[in-house]
Scaffold this active site. Structure first.
Site, PDB file in Angstrom:
ATOM      1  N   ARG A 130       0.854  -1.187   0.000  1.00  0.00           N
ATOM      2  CA  ARG A 130       0.000   0.000   0.000  1.00  0.00           C
ATOM      3  C   ARG A 130       0.893   1.242   0.000  1.00  0.00           C
ATOM      4  O   ARG A 130       2.098   1.144   0.178  1.00  0.00           O
ATOM      5  CB  ARG A 130      -0.951   0.007   1.199  1.00  0.00           C
ATOM      6  CG  ARG A 130      -0.259   0.127   2.534  1.00  0.00           C
ATOM      7  CD  ARG A 130      -1.279   0.289   3.670  1.00  0.00           C
ATOM      8  NE  ARG A 130      -0.602   0.268   4.960  1.00  0.00           N
ATOM      9  CZ  ARG A 130      -1.222   0.295   6.128  1.00  0.00           C
ATOM     10  NH1 ARG A 130      -2.537   0.345   6.183  1.00  0.00           N
ATOM     11  NH2 ARG A 130      -0.532   0.268   7.259  1.00  0.00           N
TER      12      ARG A 130
ATOM     13  N   ASN B 237      -4.795   8.496   4.059  1.00  0.00           N
ATOM     14  CA  ASN B 237      -4.627   7.767   5.320  1.00  0.00           C
ATOM     15  C   ASN B 237      -3.175   7.846   5.739  1.00  0.00           C
ATOM     16  O   ASN B 237      -2.281   7.540   4.939  1.00  0.00           O
ATOM     17  CB  ASN B 237      -5.009   6.288   5.159  1.00  0.00           C
ATOM     18  CG  ASN B 237      -5.161   5.573   6.490  1.00  0.00           C
ATOM     19  OD1 ASN B 237      -6.086   5.878   7.251  1.00  0.00           O
ATOM     20  ND2 ASN B 237      -4.252   4.681   6.798  1.00  0.00           N
ATOM     21  N   GLU B 238      -2.932   8.290   6.950  1.00  0.00           N
ATOM     22  CA  GLU B 238      -1.571   8.291   7.508  1.00  0.00           C
ATOM     23  C   GLU B 238      -0.528   8.728   6.480  1.00  0.00           C
ATOM     24  O   GLU B 238       0.376   7.980   6.109  1.00  0.00           O
ATOM     25  CB  GLU B 238      -1.217   6.913   8.062  1.00  0.00           C
ATOM     26  CG  GLU B 238      -2.046   6.531   9.262  1.00  0.00           C
ATOM     27  CD  GLU B 238      -1.506   5.295   9.989  1.00  0.00           C
ATOM     28  OE1 GLU B 238      -0.735   4.524   9.388  1.00  0.00           O
ATOM     29  OE2 GLU B 238      -1.853   5.123  11.170  1.00  0.00           O
TER      30      GLU B 238
ATOM     31  N   PHE C 265      -3.567 -10.850  11.295  1.00  0.00           N
ATOM     32  CA  PHE C 265      -3.268 -11.162  12.702  1.00  0.00           C
ATOM     33  C   PHE C 265      -3.237  -9.920  13.586  1.00  0.00           C
ATOM     34  O   PHE C 265      -2.727  -9.943  14.697  1.00  0.00           O
ATOM     35  CB  PHE C 265      -1.973 -11.972  12.798  1.00  0.00           C
ATOM     36  CG  PHE C 265      -2.096 -13.294  12.094  1.00  0.00           C
ATOM     37  CD1 PHE C 265      -3.019 -14.242  12.535  1.00  0.00           C
ATOM     38  CD2 PHE C 265      -1.364 -13.581  10.954  1.00  0.00           C
ATOM     39  CE1 PHE C 265      -3.184 -15.455  11.873  1.00  0.00           C
ATOM     40  CE2 PHE C 265      -1.517 -14.777  10.286  1.00  0.00           C
ATOM     41  CZ  PHE C 265      -2.435 -15.723  10.743  1.00  0.00           C
ATOM     42  N   HIS C 266      -3.764  -8.835  13.062  1.00  0.00           N
ATOM     43  CA  HIS C 266      -3.909  -7.607  13.854  1.00  0.00           C
ATOM     44  C   HIS C 266      -5.273  -7.670  14.535  1.00  0.00           C
ATOM     45  O   HIS C 266      -6.284  -7.972  13.893  1.00  0.00           O
ATOM     46  CB  HIS C 266      -3.836  -6.412  12.903  1.00  0.00           C
ATOM     47  CG  HIS C 266      -3.775  -5.081  13.570  1.00  0.00           C
ATOM     48  ND1 HIS C 266      -4.826  -4.545  14.287  1.00  0.00           N
ATOM     49  CD2 HIS C 266      -2.789  -4.164  13.625  1.00  0.00           C
ATOM     50  CE1 HIS C 266      -4.485  -3.355  14.744  1.00  0.00           C
ATOM     51  NE2 HIS C 266      -3.249  -3.097  14.363  1.00  0.00           N
TER      52      HIS C 266
ATOM     53  N   GLU D  49      -7.582   5.712  15.325  1.00  0.00           N
ATOM     54  CA  GLU D  49      -7.218   4.297  15.327  1.00  0.00           C
ATOM     55  C   GLU D  49      -6.422   3.951  16.569  1.00  0.00           C
ATOM     56  O   GLU D  49      -5.520   4.712  16.967  1.00  0.00           O
ATOM     57  CB  GLU D  49      -6.300   3.962  14.142  1.00  0.00           C
ATOM     58  CG  GLU D  49      -6.931   3.917  12.789  1.00  0.00           C
ATOM     59  CD  GLU D  49      -5.901   3.497  11.741  1.00  0.00           C
ATOM     60  OE1 GLU D  49      -4.914   2.819  12.088  1.00  0.00           O
ATOM     61  OE2 GLU D  49      -6.082   3.873  10.582  1.00  0.00           O
TER      62      GLU D  49
HETATM   63  C1  GAL Z   1      -2.369   2.087  10.597  1.00  0.00           C
HETATM   64  C2  GAL Z   1      -3.234   2.101   9.371  1.00  0.00           C
HETATM   65  C3  GAL Z   1      -4.273   1.022   9.385  1.00  0.00           C
HETATM   66  C4  GAL Z   1      -3.703  -0.253   9.877  1.00  0.00           C
HETATM   67  C5  GAL Z   1      -3.151  -0.040  11.251  1.00  0.00           C
HETATM   68  C6  GAL Z   1      -2.583  -1.302  11.859  1.00  0.00           C
HETATM   69  O1  GAL Z   1      -1.080   2.407  10.215  1.00  0.00           O
HETATM   70  O2  GAL Z   1      -3.845   3.345   9.175  1.00  0.00           O
HETATM   71  O3  GAL Z   1      -4.777   0.874   8.082  1.00  0.00           O
HETATM   72  O4  GAL Z   1      -2.681  -0.665   9.008  1.00  0.00           O
HETATM   73  O5  GAL Z   1      -2.135   0.904  11.201  1.00  0.00           O
HETATM   74  O6  GAL Z   1      -2.040  -1.053  13.116  1.00  0.00           O
END
Ligand code: GAL
Length: 696
Positions: free
Chosen positions: A111, A149-150, A356-357, A306
């Protein structure tokens, strides 16, 4: 513009229904309702499904998802979906892929595979943004735009030819003439004088140290270039949907983007933070990131966009959050100004790089610890409407500056430093003393803060020197630490004893640096415990530290006093007897200078001295140190007390716990325990709230 925050805190997370068959969506919304989810972020990585070929869109599935969410009372933070370009983009426009400092063009299949300066990427991103805005701008579920995003998470610097051209344009706008650039960059050294802007490249891999100012300008350019991507999408959204606020998710104290320059362009500050449960300092570091978010919005409520419910998958070993830890860290964000707690992600993926997150709804379903914790938090937040919109009160300012960060971490300096470690150390010390800390860029008025800490402000601008001096003159107790004011904004050394105009504020000048050897940086997120690496030390003796000598770590310097009092001296070594800590009465305040780095324990002693000097009164102890960290933060009328430590503590504060309805006084707070005490304690005198005494 419509307000984003309403009656109760937002609760929810990234929702990626495109990963699942439609049959699952009904279960999703049922469970969301049950858990109190009221906001989800949709479409962050859906570009390839929304626009499977250039200019051909498939919106049917997203139409259904938004309608379903709306019918179930769940609002939407709708992504512009531009953070992960689809394979067709790099296939048709291979030059849109980013290039590393070593000249390697990165491949698709992950990504964020785009060069921020790529016209092909930018054109495609704007087009998708416009199409989404026109289609969904009037959808009743959409309350917020989630741009990209980020930014910069994986690719914050691109060294390709298109980036080189953009860098040259940026430099030309900044310097106007090549002579001005040559002078600012000091190109007379090492035969680097440029004849025209055309000759300039990004600081790609070089035989020896690159030009320091070229590198710093490239850091600034790269942050600005990502901001330009954000602003292009924002302009489209403003044109089509002027009433809908925009956000983009920041990443705590992320190094590569200067969030001070971004913050004014973002309607709602939002943050992603993944403290490592295996790091005993995680809650301390996280406190700093939350304080930064509040400060970026100048005190306005922000959104925790997040976090994880439990383990992540980005570290070599991914330890789950302890029972209750997700809740405790969520309340930390709320206490420090967040008006919403969201997660990555709603349903744990079955496929893909992050399967696995952890998520709100784990692989194992609802009969799980994680799900029960999610339900509990959702129910609690729904009852905390009184917190929404209130302000967190800070007692101290910590100057935090990206130029200094980038510059002090370059090669070719007297020692190796982690700027974040230097700043986080002081943030943690103030926090453990019960103070709440705002972060500040340093060039704005600081005089409202009883205490101002300026850690290693390596690049000192005239405006920063003036603001720091004005704060002391107006009554603040200011502490400036070593390696401040070494260079100006072009990284040109401030001659005549360093410190620039702060020499007169502090009453000292520096003859020579005397680093003690060793590298000081500590790997990992937001490193707080500077002394945890074995480091060369020097004894420091002064009343501030009591009868025992304090420990100076890795750094010392030869300080001459002009008109300050010496409060501690180095003992032993080449600088024995020379000043290590000074204080000058400046106006109605005071300006302290510290010529070394201190252990955690000695830092606490100095902080206690600064608190006394400032007139803030600490009337009881807050438990910290080895047993962990008990956090006390006043937000609006509520006093949040959070036990991040490993032993129970007993509360001394009168009031009612809003979470349990119980009397707070005498209550035992177990590890990971949280109370939100109402009514407020008197803080009109700007004194820190003290609500905790050690158990036993
Ligand atoms: C962030 C991201 C999310 C996901 C998350 C996992 O960096 O915006 O899409 O990847 O971390 O911790």
């Amino acid at each position: 513009m419509r307000p984003v925050f309403t009656d109760s805190p937002w609760f929810g997370g990234d929702y990626n229904p495109e990963q699942w068959p439609e049959a699952v969506w009904d279960e999703d919304v049922d469970l969301m309702r049950g858990a109190g989810v009221n906001l989800v972020t949709v479409g962050v990585f859906a570009w390839a499904l929304l626009e499977p070929e250039e200019g051909r869109y498939e919106f049917g599935w997203l139409d259904s998802v938004l309608d379903l969410l709306h019918e179930n009372g769940v609002k939407v933070d709708l992504a512009t979906a531009t953070a992960a370009p689809p394979p067709w983009l790099s296939d048709q426009y291979p030059e849109s892929l980013p290039v590393t400092v070593d000249g390697i063009r990165l491949s698709p299949g992950s990504r964020q595979g785009y060069c921020p300066s790529s016209p092909a990427y930018r054109t495609a991103a704007r087009r998708l943004t416009r199409t989404l805005a026109e289609r969904y701008g009037a959808h009743p579920a959409v309350v917020l735009w989630h741009i990209n995003n980020e930014y910069g998470c994986h690719v914050s610097r691109c060294y390709c030819d298109e980036s080189a051209s953009a860098f040259r344009r940026w430099l030309e706008a900044k310097y106007r003439t090549i002579g001005a650039l040559n002078s600012a960059w000091g190109t007379a050294f090492w035969s680097q004088s440029y004849g025209s802007f055309e000759q300039i490249l990004p600081p790609r891999a070089t035989p020896a140290f690159p030009n320091p100012t070229q590198s710093l300008d490239f850091d600034r350019f790269s942050s600005d270039e990502l901001l330009a991507c954000f602003l292009e999408e924002k302009a489209v959204l403003r044109e089509v949907t002027p009433d809908i606020p925009v956000t983009t998710n920041f990443m705590g104290t992320f190094r590569n983007v200067d969030y001070w320059t971004w913050a004014p362009h973002v309607d709602v500050i939002s943050d992603d933070l993944y403290p490592d449960p295996a790091d005993p300092d995680a809650a301390r570091g996280a406190a700093m990131a939350r304080d930064l978010m509040r400060s970026l919005g100048r005190g306005k409520p922000w959104l925790l966009m997040e976090q994880s419910t439990s383990a992540v998958n980005m570290r070599p070993t991914n330890v789950p959050k302890a029972p209750g830890q997700m809740r405790a860290l969520s309340y930390q964000a709320l206490a420090r100004g967040a008006d919403g707690i969201l997660f990555f992600q709603w349903r744990q993926s079955a496929a893909g790089a992050e399967r696995f997150h952890s998520a709100m709804l784990p692989h194992a379903g609802t009969d799980t610890r994680i799900w029960r914790e999610v339900e509990q938090l959702g129910a609690e937040l729904a009852a905390l409407g009184s917190v929404v919109g209130t302000r967190t009160r800070a007692h101290a300012a910590l100057v935090f500056d990206w130029d200094s960060r980038w510059a002090i971490e370059q090669a070719g300096l007297p020692t190796t430093s982690s700027y974040l470690a230097l700043a986080a150390h002081w943030h943690a010390a103030l926090t453990e003393a019960g103070l709440t800390v705002d972060l500040a860029p340093g060039d704005e008025d600081l005089s409202a803060y009883p205490i101002v800490i300026v850690p290693s402000l390596f690049v000192l601008t005239d405006a920063q020197a003036a603001a720091i001096d004005a704060a002391a003159a107006a009554g603040s107790t200011v502490l400036v630490t070593s390696q401040t004011g070494i260079v100006d904004q072009d990284l040109r050394v401030r001659l005549g004893g360093y410190l620039g105009d702060l020499q007169s504020t502090l009453g000292v000048w520096i003859e020579e640096f005397w680093p003690l050897g060793g590298a000081w940086a500590r790997p990992g997120a937001i490193p707080v415990a500077q002394e945890s690496t074995v480091a060369p030390t020097v004894r420091v003796r002064g009343d501030v530290f009591g009868p025992e000598a304090a420990t100076g770590i890795e750094w010392s310097e030869c300080v001459h006093v002009r008109d300050a009092s010496v409060r501690a001296v180095f003992e032993g070594g080449h600088l024995s007897g020379w000043p290590a800590l000074t204080r000058k009465a400046r106006g109605v305040g005071a300006a302290w200078y510290l010529a070394t780095r201190l252990s955690r324990e000695d830092t606490a002693s100095l902080v206690a001295q600064l608190i006394a000097d400032s007139g803030l009164a600490l009337s009881a102890s807050v438990v910290g140190g080895e047993s962990g960290f008990v956090e006390t933060v006043q937000r609006g009328d509520a006093l949040f007390v959070i036990n991040h430590g490993s032993t129970a503590v007993t509360l001394a504060q009168e009031g009612v716990d809003l979470l349990s309805g119980a009397d707070a006084q005498g209550m035992t707070l177990e590890p990971q325990g949280v109370v939100v005490i109402s009514p407020r304690v008197a803080l009109d005198s700007a004194e820190p709230a003290v609500a905790v005494v050690a158990a036993g």
